[in-house]
Design a protein around this motif. Structure first.
Motif, PDB file in Angstrom:
ATOM      1  N   GLY A 160       0.805  -1.229   0.000  1.00  0.00           N
ATOM      2  CA  GLY A 160       0.000   0.000   0.000  1.00  0.00           C
ATOM      3  C   GLY A 160       0.828   1.264   0.000  1.00  0.00           C
ATOM      4  O   GLY A 160       0.291   2.364   0.077  1.00  0.00           O
ATOM      5  N   ASP A 161       2.153   1.143  -0.045  1.00  0.00           N
ATOM      6  CA  ASP A 161       3.023   2.328  -0.043  1.00  0.00           C
ATOM      7  C   ASP A 161       4.139   2.078  -1.038  1.00  0.00           C
ATOM      8  O   ASP A 161       5.035   1.286  -0.788  1.00  0.00           O
ATOM      9  CB  ASP A 161       3.587   2.521   1.366  1.00  0.00           C
ATOM     10  CG  ASP A 161       4.683   3.578   1.393  1.00  0.00           C
ATOM     11  OD1 ASP A 161       4.818   4.336   0.400  1.00  0.00           O
ATOM     12  OD2 ASP A 161       5.410   3.633   2.408  1.00  0.00           O
ATOM     13  N   PRO A 162       4.090   2.739  -2.193  1.00  0.00           N
ATOM     14  CA  PRO A 162       5.065   2.438  -3.239  1.00  0.00           C
ATOM     15  C   PRO A 162       6.439   3.062  -3.000  1.00  0.00           C
ATOM     16  O   PRO A 162       7.361   2.825  -3.779  1.00  0.00           O
ATOM     17  CB  PRO A 162       4.416   3.039  -4.493  1.00  0.00           C
ATOM     18  CG  PRO A 162       3.551   4.138  -3.980  1.00  0.00           C
ATOM     19  CD  PRO A 162       3.150   3.781  -2.577  1.00  0.00           C
ATOM     20  N   SER A 163       6.627   3.842  -1.916  1.00  0.00           N
ATOM     21  CA  SER A 163       7.930   4.499  -1.734  1.00  0.00           C
ATOM     22  C   SER A 163       8.871   3.552  -1.004  1.00  0.00           C
ATOM     23  O   SER A 163       8.663   3.231   0.151  1.00  0.00           O
ATOM     24  CB  SER A 163       7.769   5.789  -0.931  1.00  0.00           C
ATOM     25  OG  SER A 163       7.346   5.464   0.364  1.00  0.00           O
ATOM     26  N   LEU A 164       9.870   3.090  -1.709  1.00  0.00           N
ATOM     27  CA  LEU A 164      10.814   2.151  -1.094  1.00  0.00           C
ATOM     28  C   LEU A 164      11.991   2.960  -0.554  1.00  0.00           C
ATOM     29  O   LEU A 164      13.082   2.936  -1.112  1.00  0.00           O
ATOM     30  CB  LEU A 164      11.243   1.116  -2.129  1.00  0.00           C
ATOM     31  CG  LEU A 164      10.065   0.337  -2.720  1.00  0.00           C
ATOM     32  CD1 LEU A 164      10.518  -0.558  -3.855  1.00  0.00           C
ATOM     33  CD2 LEU A 164       9.384  -0.490  -1.638  1.00  0.00           C
ATOM     34  N   THR A 165      11.753   3.680   0.512  1.00  0.00           N
ATOM     35  CA  THR A 165      12.775   4.602   1.014  1.00  0.00           C
ATOM     36  C   THR A 165      13.746   3.918   1.960  1.00  0.00           C
ATOM     37  O   THR A 165      13.398   2.967   2.650  1.00  0.00           O
ATOM     38  CB  THR A 165      12.150   5.772   1.799  1.00  0.00           C
ATOM     39  OG1 THR A 165      11.064   5.251   2.527  1.00  0.00           O
ATOM     40  CG2 THR A 165      11.720   6.886   0.902  1.00  0.00           C
ATOM     41  N   TYR A 166      14.944   4.438   1.969  1.00  0.00           N
ATOM     42  CA  TYR A 166      15.949   3.982   2.921  1.00  0.00           C
ATOM     43  C   TYR A 166      16.927   5.126   3.131  1.00  0.00           C
ATOM     44  O   TYR A 166      16.913   6.101   2.377  1.00  0.00           O
ATOM     45  CB  TYR A 166      16.666   2.729   2.390  1.00  0.00           C
ATOM     46  CG  TYR A 166      17.333   2.912   1.049  1.00  0.00           C
ATOM     47  CD1 TYR A 166      16.630   2.723  -0.137  1.00  0.00           C
ATOM     48  CD2 TYR A 166      18.676   3.293   0.968  1.00  0.00           C
ATOM     49  CE1 TYR A 166      17.238   2.902  -1.364  1.00  0.00           C
ATOM     50  CE2 TYR A 166      19.295   3.465  -0.264  1.00  0.00           C
ATOM     51  CZ  TYR A 166      18.570   3.271  -1.421  1.00  0.00           C
ATOM     52  OH  TYR A 166      19.180   3.462  -2.638  1.00  0.00           O
ATOM     53  N   ILE A 167      17.762   4.988   4.171  1.00  0.00           N
ATOM     54  CA  ILE A 167      18.737   6.040   4.451  1.00  0.00           C
ATOM     55  C   ILE A 167      20.032   5.705   3.726  1.00  0.00           C
ATOM     56  O   ILE A 167      20.583   4.632   3.900  1.00  0.00           O
ATOM     57  CB  ILE A 167      19.043   6.136   5.963  1.00  0.00           C
ATOM     58  CG1 ILE A 167      17.760   6.290   6.787  1.00  0.00           C
ATOM     59  CG2 ILE A 167      20.035   7.258   6.249  1.00  0.00           C
ATOM     60  CD1 ILE A 167      17.090   7.618   6.708  1.00  0.00           C
ATOM     61  N   ALA A 222      19.825  -2.582  -6.881  1.00  0.00           N
ATOM     62  CA  ALA A 222      19.192  -3.741  -6.242  1.00  0.00           C
ATOM     63  C   ALA A 222      18.578  -3.350  -4.893  1.00  0.00           C
ATOM     64  O   ALA A 222      17.727  -4.071  -4.359  1.00  0.00           O
ATOM     65  CB  ALA A 222      20.218  -4.851  -6.026  1.00  0.00           C
ATOM     66  N   THR A 223      18.997  -2.209  -4.345  1.00  0.00           N
ATOM     67  CA  THR A 223      18.587  -1.870  -2.984  1.00  0.00           C
ATOM     68  C   THR A 223      17.069  -1.688  -2.828  1.00  0.00           C
ATOM     69  O   THR A 223      16.502  -2.189  -1.855  1.00  0.00           O
ATOM     70  CB  THR A 223      19.395  -0.659  -2.480  1.00  0.00           C
ATOM     71  OG1 THR A 223      20.778  -1.042  -2.539  1.00  0.00           O
ATOM     72  CG2 THR A 223      19.042  -0.289  -1.060  1.00  0.00           C
ATOM     73  N   PRO A 224      16.375  -1.021  -3.767  1.00  0.00           N
ATOM     74  CA  PRO A 224      14.919  -0.942  -3.600  1.00  0.00           C
ATOM     75  C   PRO A 224      14.266  -2.321  -3.512  1.00  0.00           C
ATOM     76  O   PRO A 224      13.286  -2.500  -2.779  1.00  0.00           O
ATOM     77  CB  PRO A 224      14.453  -0.205  -4.859  1.00  0.00           C
ATOM     78  CG  PRO A 224      15.643   0.543  -5.332  1.00  0.00           C
ATOM     79  CD  PRO A 224      16.843  -0.262  -4.933  1.00  0.00           C
TER      80      PRO A 224
END
Ligand code: GLU
Length: 282
Positions: A160-167, A222-224
């Motif tokens: 439900g959340d398409p933002s594959l965020t990371y630091i 590859a991270t996302p």
């Protein structure tokens, strides 16, 4: 704050070169400066290409470089049950389906005249969906011996959340604008071995409680996928640092076959560990 834990994760499919040395030193030095732990993981999941001989060489080169690891090296081939358990979780959530296509089938389907030029994702040609079922497959988890793909559209629905965020050490990084279009249904278990690079890395980093994944910029795409798998499997997302790549004189990224940059050759020619550090700009 949690103790910093970093890792170097070589595949024992060839000799280490300057690029590997740089990556290992970056992860090692970061852990040491932070008073944390540095771990070594042998990525030998692909038994068709991995050789114990290369593993022995790698350990020897790393020791020579002055790198010490804080626990016995982990070997992916010892963790197959954990990959199978992760696949079971994803299967139970209706996110996987078996795929019988080979490379040639995929290329042919993706290059069909009505499709235009085949779209490329992090794993090559984006899967055209030939084996994707209309209904969630039921029954027991198939395999081993069967390839399993992630149904990306369903995975995005579930999240439900398409933002594959990371630091990315300090900056919030969002990538993969639309994973369904830009990544597609990736393979999470291969026909010839349980799991895939993406699945095993995600499971192993979580199991070893890695806090900082320090690896080359070539793996940034590859991270996302790894962040997506972490979310689907309820695992924490570490901080990432995708470092610059070491290139040859022509500016090309080093490959395992570049003998000139192989550590063993440089060692034989009389280079010291300090020389290697200098050569990679550390
Ligand atoms: N085994 C991978 C390689 O040799 C590295 C995987 C990773 O650092 O996530 O390139």
């Amino acid at each position: 704050m949690a103790q910093v834990v970093t890792r170097f994760a070589p595949s024992p499919t060839g000799p280490l070169h300057l690029g590997h040395a740089f990556s290992a030193l970056m992860a090692h030095d970061y852990a040491r400066t932070k008073g944390g732990q540095f771990l070594l993981r042998i990525e030998d999941i692909d038994q068709t290409r991995s050789r114990p001989m290369w593993e022995a060489h790698i350990l020897d080169d790393l020791t020579w470089l002055g790198i010490r690891w804080d626990a016995p090296p982990l070997r992916q081939s010892d963790h197959l049950p954990s990959y199978r358990a992760a696949l079971q979780t994803l299967w139970d959530r209706g996110l996987l389906y078996p795929c019988h296509c080979n490379r040639r089938d995929i290329l042919a389907a993706a290059s069909a005249p009505q499709e235009g030029a085949p779209l490329l994702g992090p794993d090559g040609v984006i899967y055209p969906g030939t084996c994707r079922p209309n209904h969630t497959p039921t029954g027991p988890l198939p395999g081993p011996g069967v390839a399993l793909r992630l149904n990306m559209a369903r995975a995005m629905q579930v999240l439900g959340d398409p933002s594959l965020t990371y630091i990315e050490l300090g900056d919030a990084a969002t990538s993969a604008v639309d994973p369904v279009q830009t990544i597609g249904d990736i393979v999470l278990s291969r026909r010839d071995f349980i799991g895939s690079y993406h699945l095993s890395v995600t499971c192993d980093d979580a199991a070893a409680q890695i806090t900082h994944v320090i690896r080359g910029a070539d793996l940034a795409q590859a991270t996302p996928i790894h962040v997506l798998l972490q979310k689907l499997l309820g695992l924490p997302t570490p901080t990432y640092w995708h470092h610059r790549l070491i290139r040859d004189d022509q500016g090309k990224r080093l490959a395992k076959r570049d003998d000139a940059a192989a550590l063993s050759g440089l060692r034989t020619a009389g280079a010291t560990a300090q020389d290697i550090r200098r050569m990679v700009g550390l």
